[in-house]
Write an enzyme that holds these catalytic residues in place. Structure first.
Site, mmCIF file in Angstrom:
data_model
loop_
_atom_site.group_PDB
_atom_site.id
_atom_site.type_symbol
_atom_site.label_atom_id
_atom_site.label_comp_id
_atom_site.label_asym_id
_atom_site.label_seq_id
_atom_site.Cartn_x
_atom_site.Cartn_y
_atom_site.Cartn_z
ATOM 1 N N GLY A 56 -43.627 -43.856 10.800
ATOM 2 C CA GLY A 56 -44.228 -44.488 12.119
ATOM 3 C C GLY A 56 -43.576 -45.720 12.751
ATOM 4 C CD GLU B 34 -40.693 -40.312 18.147
ATOM 5 O OE1 GLU B 34 -39.674 -39.056 18.384
ATOM 6 O OE2 GLU B 34 -40.588 -41.334 17.694
ATOM 7 C CB THR C 238 -39.163 -44.311 15.381
ATOM 8 O OG1 THR C 238 -38.391 -44.464 14.324
ATOM 9 C CG2 THR C 238 -38.576 -44.004 16.928
ATOM 10 C CG ASP D 81 -40.162 -39.861 8.152
ATOM 11 O OD1 ASP D 81 -41.064 -39.684 7.385
ATOM 12 O OD2 ASP D 81 -38.861 -39.820 7.994
ATOM 13 C CE LYS E 160 -40.186 -35.321 7.811
ATOM 14 N NZ LYS E 160 -38.857 -36.107 7.464
ATOM 15 N NE ARG F 99 -29.267 -35.475 18.258
ATOM 16 C CZ ARG F 99 -29.731 -36.392 17.511
ATOM 17 N NH1 ARG F 99 -31.242 -35.968 17.592
ATOM 18 N NH2 ARG F 99 -29.595 -37.316 17.177
HETATM 19 P P1 IMP Z 1 -40.027 -42.802 11.649
HETATM 20 O O1 IMP Z 1 -39.662 -44.318 12.295
HETATM 21 O O2 IMP Z 1 -39.638 -42.999 10.135
HETATM 22 O O3 IMP Z 1 -41.409 -42.416 12.048
HETATM 23 O O4 IMP Z 1 -38.832 -41.839 12.124
HETATM 24 C C1 IMP Z 1 -39.079 -41.185 13.405
HETATM 25 C C2 IMP Z 1 -37.601 -40.821 13.706
HETATM 26 O O5 IMP Z 1 -36.715 -40.287 12.518
HETATM 27 C C3 IMP Z 1 -37.865 -39.415 14.645
HETATM 28 O O6 IMP Z 1 -37.735 -39.740 16.047
HETATM 29 C C4 IMP Z 1 -36.495 -38.951 14.426
HETATM 30 O O7 IMP Z 1 -35.379 -39.244 15.139
HETATM 31 C C5 IMP Z 1 -36.144 -39.276 12.921
HETATM 32 N N1 IMP Z 1 -36.660 -38.202 11.681
HETATM 33 C C6 IMP Z 1 -37.583 -38.392 10.742
HETATM 34 N N2 IMP Z 1 -38.005 -37.399 10.036
HETATM 35 C C7 IMP Z 1 -36.818 -36.731 10.484
HETATM 36 C C8 IMP Z 1 -36.567 -35.320 9.957
HETATM 37 O O8 IMP Z 1 -37.065 -34.492 9.144
HETATM 38 N N3 IMP Z 1 -35.442 -34.670 10.888
HETATM 39 C C9 IMP Z 1 -34.759 -35.212 11.649
HETATM 40 N N4 IMP Z 1 -35.029 -36.520 12.125
HETATM 41 C C10 IMP Z 1 -36.176 -36.990 11.554
#
Ligand code: IMP
Length: 197
Positions: free
Chosen positions: A103, A97, A105, A101, A129, A163
């Site tokens: 979690g 990954e 995803t 963030d 994070k 990106r």
């Molecule tokens: P989560 O489901 O909140 O953990 O988010 C995970 C996904 O969100 C990652 O695979 C990223 O694609 C996107 N993401 C989370 N934080 C960031 C960031 O600070 N910058 C860019 N993409 C982020």
């Protein structure tokens, strides 16, 4: 581990190589192939750099999950858009990954992979994070722990942009301050200048 929010190409390469060595040590006593599964789109650069430093026979695949609906607001209910396309039953799986963030995803990806009955699942995320976590998820290797700010570059985007940057940096300075410039080496017209407001 660094709490900084700017990681140069050199910082990233150094850390990815260190983690690759640790992953190599972890899988050293198995003669089974490892299936590396990158989470798109953000992990494409990381997977490319990581696998060049991994030993043994690898199978490389990608999954795609819809995460951010728009901008920087996290999606609590992400959808699998593209699932695993190689057999993983009884295999060693390494999920890669870009950033964890909340979690959600990673949790979705792990559930999807578990349903296919691999022998073992391990996870490497470049950025973590922890302060934003909403669900507990398995992570075995972390590149850098970072505070709660939105970052772009090295595969990570804001609205599909940035990106291609080789480094990682915050998108904006929030809290009412002026947006930061997105620095880059080339003068490519589409990414030069300010980050979007
Ligand atoms: P989560 O489901 O909140 O953990 O988010 C995970 C996904 O969100 C990652 O695979 C990223 O694609 C996107 N993401 C989370 N934080 C960031 C960031 O600070 N910058 C860019 N993409 C982020």
């Amino acid at each position: 581990m660094s709490k900084a929010l700017y990681f140069s190409e050199k910082d990233i390469q150094k850390r990815v190589t260190e983690v690759a060595h640790s992953i190599n040590r972890y899988y050293a006593d198995t003669c089974q192939e490892v299936v590396v599964i990158g989470v798109l789109n953000g992990s494409f650069m990381l997977v490319a750099d990581l696998v060049r430093n991994l030993y043994g026979t690898l199978i490389i695949d990608f999954v795609k999950v819809s995460s951010y609906k728009k901008g920087i607001v996290s999606n609590k209910n992400p959808r699998m858009q593209v699932g695993v396309s190689v057999p993983i039953k009884d295999k060693l799986v390494l999920i890669v990954e870009d950033i964890v963030d909340t979690g959600h995803t990673l949790q979705k990806v792990i559930k999807h992979i578990k349903r296919k009955h691999p022998a073992r699942i391990n996870v490497f995320t470049l950025l973590n994070k922890t302060s934003r976590r909403e669900v507990e998820v398995l992570i075995n290797w972390v590149g850098f722990d970072i505070p709660n700010d939105f970052v772009v570059g090295y595969g990570m985007d804001y609205a599909g942009k940035f990106r291609n940057l080789g480094h990682i940096r915050p998108l904006l300075k929030f809290r009412g301050e002026a947006p930061m410039k997105v620095e880059q080496k080339s003068s490519h017209p589409f990414v030069a200048g300010r980050a979007p407001d």
